[in-house]
Design a protein around this motif. Structure first.
Motif, PDB file in Angstrom:
ATOM      1  N   GLU A  18     -37.159  46.527  67.157  1.00  0.00           N
ATOM      2  CA  GLU A  18     -37.867  46.912  68.381  1.00  0.00           C
ATOM      3  C   GLU A  18     -37.426  48.290  68.872  1.00  0.00           C
ATOM      4  O   GLU A  18     -37.377  48.553  70.077  1.00  0.00           O
ATOM      5  N   LYS A  19     -37.129  49.205  67.939  1.00  0.00           N
ATOM      6  CA  LYS A  19     -36.630  50.519  68.352  1.00  0.00           C
ATOM      7  C   LYS A  19     -37.655  51.295  69.175  1.00  0.00           C
ATOM      8  O   LYS A  19     -37.286  52.118  70.019  1.00  0.00           O
ATOM      9  N   GLU A  20     -38.960  51.020  68.965  1.00  0.00           N
ATOM     10  CA  GLU A  20     -39.993  51.745  69.711  1.00  0.00           C
ATOM     11  C   GLU A  20     -40.046  51.325  71.176  1.00  0.00           C
ATOM     12  O   GLU A  20     -40.563  52.066  72.015  1.00  0.00           O
ATOM     13  N   ASN A  21     -39.561  50.117  71.468  1.00  0.00           N
ATOM     14  CA  ASN A  21     -39.748  49.545  72.799  1.00  0.00           C
ATOM     15  C   ASN A  21     -38.474  49.349  73.607  1.00  0.00           C
ATOM     16  O   ASN A  21     -38.524  49.344  74.841  1.00  0.00           O
ATOM     17  N   ILE A  22     -37.336  49.161  72.938  1.00  0.00           N
ATOM     18  CA  ILE A  22     -36.190  48.587  73.632  1.00  0.00           C
ATOM     19  C   ILE A  22     -35.664  49.470  74.770  1.00  0.00           C
ATOM     20  O   ILE A  22     -35.336  48.971  75.853  1.00  0.00           O
ATOM     21  N   ALA A  23     -35.572  50.764  74.577  1.00  0.00           N
ATOM     22  CA  ALA A  23     -35.056  51.627  75.650  1.00  0.00           C
ATOM     23  C   ALA A  23     -35.987  51.610  76.856  1.00  0.00           C
ATOM     24  O   ALA A  23     -35.525  51.518  78.009  1.00  0.00           O
ATOM     25  N   ASN A  24     -37.287  51.675  76.601  1.00  0.00           N
ATOM     26  CA  ASN A  24     -38.240  51.700  77.707  1.00  0.00           C
ATOM     27  C   ASN A  24     -38.271  50.381  78.469  1.00  0.00           C
ATOM     28  O   ASN A  24     -38.385  50.369  79.703  1.00  0.00           O
ATOM     29  N   ILE A  25     -38.173  49.255  77.756  1.00  0.00           N
ATOM     30  CA  ILE A  25     -38.224  47.970  78.458  1.00  0.00           C
ATOM     31  C   ILE A  25     -36.962  47.769  79.291  1.00  0.00           C
ATOM     32  O   ILE A  25     -37.021  47.274  80.425  1.00  0.00           O
ATOM     33  N   ILE A  26     -35.818  48.184  78.777  1.00  0.00           N
ATOM     34  CA  ILE A  26     -34.576  48.072  79.562  1.00  0.00           C
ATOM     35  C   ILE A  26     -34.654  48.943  80.811  1.00  0.00           C
ATOM     36  O   ILE A  26     -34.324  48.506  81.918  1.00  0.00           O
ATOM     37  N   ASP A  27     -35.099  50.192  80.647  1.00  0.00           N
ATOM     38  CA  ASP A  27     -35.211  51.088  81.796  1.00  0.00           C
ATOM     39  C   ASP A  27     -36.168  50.524  82.849  1.00  0.00           C
ATOM     40  O   ASP A  27     -35.923  50.640  84.054  1.00  0.00           O
ATOM     41  N   ALA A  28     -37.267  49.911  82.391  1.00  0.00           N
ATOM     42  CA  ALA A  28     -38.242  49.345  83.332  1.00  0.00           C
ATOM     43  C   ALA A  28     -37.647  48.181  84.115  1.00  0.00           C
ATOM     44  O   ALA A  28     -37.891  48.043  85.321  1.00  0.00           O
ATOM     45  N   VAL A  29     -36.857  47.349  83.455  1.00  0.00           N
ATOM     46  CA  VAL A  29     -36.217  46.219  84.150  1.00  0.00           C
ATOM     47  C   VAL A  29     -35.195  46.730  85.165  1.00  0.00           C
ATOM     48  O   VAL A  29     -35.148  46.269  86.318  1.00  0.00           O
ATOM     49  N   LEU A  30     -34.389  47.700  84.763  1.00  0.00           N
ATOM     50  CA  LEU A  30     -33.338  48.202  85.652  1.00  0.00           C
ATOM     51  C   LEU A  30     -33.900  48.979  86.838  1.00  0.00           C
ATOM     52  O   LEU A  30     -33.220  49.156  87.859  1.00  0.00           O
ATOM     53  N   ALA A  31     -35.141  49.444  86.733  1.00  0.00           N
ATOM     54  CA  ALA A  31     -35.760  50.209  87.823  1.00  0.00           C
ATOM     55  C   ALA A  31     -36.384  49.314  88.902  1.00  0.00           C
ATOM     56  O   ALA A  31     -36.818  49.833  89.939  1.00  0.00           O
ATOM     57  N   LEU A  32     -36.426  48.021  88.689  1.00  0.00           N
ATOM     58  CA  LEU A  32     -37.060  47.114  89.646  1.00  0.00           C
ATOM     59  C   LEU A  32     -36.269  47.047  90.952  1.00  0.00           C
ATOM     60  O   LEU A  32     -35.052  47.294  90.969  1.00  0.00           O
ATOM     61  N   PRO A  33     -36.928  46.679  92.055  1.00  0.00           N
ATOM     62  CA  PRO A  33     -36.233  46.632  93.343  1.00  0.00           C
ATOM     63  C   PRO A  33     -35.185  45.530  93.454  1.00  0.00           C
ATOM     64  O   PRO A  33     -34.324  45.603  94.342  1.00  0.00           O
ATOM     65  N   HIS A  34     -35.251  44.505  92.609  1.00  0.00           N
ATOM     66  CA  HIS A  34     -34.157  43.527  92.547  1.00  0.00           C
ATOM     67  C   HIS A  34     -33.277  43.883  91.359  1.00  0.00           C
ATOM     68  O   HIS A  34     -33.765  44.287  90.306  1.00  0.00           O
ATOM     69  N   ASP A  35     -31.970  43.731  91.513  1.00  0.00           N
ATOM     70  CA  ASP A  35     -31.036  44.084  90.454  1.00  0.00           C
ATOM     71  C   ASP A  35     -30.951  42.974  89.410  1.00  0.00           C
ATOM     72  O   ASP A  35     -30.286  41.946  89.623  1.00  0.00           O
ATOM     73  N   PHE A  36     -31.627  43.176  88.291  1.00  0.00           N
ATOM     74  CA  PHE A  36     -31.527  42.281  87.148  1.00  0.00           C
ATOM     75  C   PHE A  36     -30.584  42.895  86.121  1.00  0.00           C
ATOM     76  O   PHE A  36     -30.679  44.091  85.835  1.00  0.00           O
ATOM     77  N   ASP A  37     -29.695  42.092  85.560  1.00  0.00           N
ATOM     78  CA  ASP A  37     -28.965  42.516  84.379  1.00  0.00           C
ATOM     79  C   ASP A  37     -29.831  42.230  83.154  1.00  0.00           C
ATOM     80  O   ASP A  37     -30.784  41.444  83.211  1.00  0.00           O
ATOM     81  N   VAL A  38     -29.499  42.862  82.031  1.00  0.00           N
ATOM     82  CA  VAL A  38     -30.246  42.687  80.787  1.00  0.00           C
ATOM     83  C   VAL A  38     -29.280  42.275  79.688  1.00  0.00           C
ATOM     84  O   VAL A  38     -28.216  42.892  79.514  1.00  0.00           O
ATOM     85  N   LEU A  39     -29.652  41.242  78.947  1.00  0.00           N
ATOM     86  CA  LEU A  39     -28.912  40.830  77.758  1.00  0.00           C
ATOM     87  C   LEU A  39     -29.851  40.896  76.561  1.00  0.00           C
ATOM     88  O   LEU A  39     -30.865  40.196  76.516  1.00  0.00           O
ATOM     89  N   VAL A  40     -29.527  41.738  75.604  1.00  0.00           N
ATOM     90  CA  VAL A  40     -30.302  41.841  74.362  1.00  0.00           C
ATOM     91  C   VAL A  40     -29.605  41.010  73.289  1.00  0.00           C
ATOM     92  O   VAL A  40     -28.397  41.145  73.066  1.00  0.00           O
ATOM     93  N   ILE A  41     -30.381  40.142  72.640  1.00  0.00           N
ATOM     94  CA  ILE A  41     -29.879  39.373  71.494  1.00  0.00           C
ATOM     95  C   ILE A  41     -30.540  39.969  70.254  1.00  0.00           C
ATOM     96  O   ILE A  41     -31.736  39.770  70.031  1.00  0.00           O
ATOM     97  N   ASP A  42     -29.781  40.716  69.476  1.00  0.00           N
ATOM     98  CA  ASP A  42     -30.376  41.402  68.329  1.00  0.00           C
ATOM     99  C   ASP A  42     -29.972  40.733  67.020  1.00  0.00           C
ATOM    100  O   ASP A  42     -28.788  40.508  66.760  1.00  0.00           O
ATOM    101  N   ASP A  43     -30.984  40.439  66.198  1.00  0.00           N
ATOM    102  CA  ASP A  43     -30.762  39.746  64.926  1.00  0.00           C
ATOM    103  C   ASP A  43     -30.613  40.730  63.772  1.00  0.00           C
ATOM    104  O   ASP A  43     -31.352  40.683  62.787  1.00  0.00           O
ATOM    105  N   ASN A  44     -29.640  41.639  63.921  1.00  0.00           N
ATOM    106  CA  ASN A  44     -29.296  42.582  62.855  1.00  0.00           C
ATOM    107  C   ASN A  44     -30.505  43.420  62.435  1.00  0.00           C
ATOM    108  O   ASN A  44     -30.809  43.555  61.236  1.00  0.00           O
TER     109      ASN A  44
END
Length: 250
Positions: A18-44
């Protein structure tokens, strides 16, 4: 002993290439008005998805986390690993979300609100609660998904309209009540099994309407075998319920 989280909500994002998406999706979650943490589970991921996440962790320390696994072990096992990680760190709201923007990060707010403020134990980002809200899917896939959910409702007796949804917020008490080591299914049927188990245990499930948008970047991980697992898995879930596998919470 695992350190307690300073925030109450974590978003679990399983990844494989998911290299095309992962940075943008994390940034979008962290920009929300509620503070969500993000945990990525990557299968190698061979495309370097995990390395991208590790770079983000350097500038967003404490907000972004990564679990690296040895290979493709199935969506269900990825979420189980994430659930256990989140429970150990005492998050109150634990959310499943795809990496590819098929789930709008802004919908995390109403999903969490349904559990945190509106009395739900489990909230589902639902494509079908207000009609068919799916964009850019082939018609055959829309029909298959819609009728798969209808089939699950008929067999299981659940009232949830989007039984196969993968955009879900759990209150920690739900995941603590489910024996995660005994969840059987790894693919499409995993989502059904988790909802059915919560339903049989007596937890309140609320559907929150969303618009599901087919991925623009990257490659879909869907295949016909996971639909087969769902068809036969649902029958097994129902048989298990007749044999008393699920004990309703008091």
């Amino acid at each position: 002993m695992s350190q307690a989280a300073s925030r109450d909500s974590v978003v679990i994002i399983p990844t494989y290439n998911e290299k095309e998406n992962i940075a943008n999706i994390i940034d979008a979650v962290l920009a929300l008005p509620h503070d969500f943490d993000v945990l990525v589970i990557d299968d190698n991921s061979p495309d370097g998805t995990a390395s991208i996440v590790q770079d983000i962790m350097k500038r967003r320390a404490g907000r972004v986390h990564l679990v690296k696994r040895a290979g493709k072990l199935g969506l269900g096992t990825a979420y189980i690993a994430g659930f256990k990680w989140a429970l150990e760190r005492h998050y109150e709201y634990i959310i499943e979300m795809d990496a590819d923007f098929s789930h709008n990060p802004a919908d995390l707010i109403p999903l969490r609100k349904a559990c945190a403020e509106e009395g739900a134990d489990l909230s589902v980002g639902s494509r079908y609660i207000t009609g068919v809200n799916v964009v850019n899917w082939p018609m055959g896939r829309v029909v298959m998904s819609y009728y798969a959910s209808a089939y699950v409702r008929i067999i299981t007796g659940m009232t949830v309209r989007d039984t196969t949804a993968g955009f879900v917020c759990y209150s920690r008490r739900v995941l603590e009540a489910i024996d995660l080591d005994k969840v059987e299914f790894k693919g499409y049927a995993f989502q059904i099994e988790m909802k059915f188990t919560a339903f049989k245990l007596g937890f309140k499930i609320k559907e929150v309407p969303i618009i599901f948008v087919n991925r623009v970047l990257g490659t879909s991980k869907m295949n016909t075998s996971i639909f087969g697992e769902a068809v036969f898995g649902v029958i097994k879930l129902k048989l298990n319920s007749w044999m008393g596998k699920y004990k309703r919470m008091k």
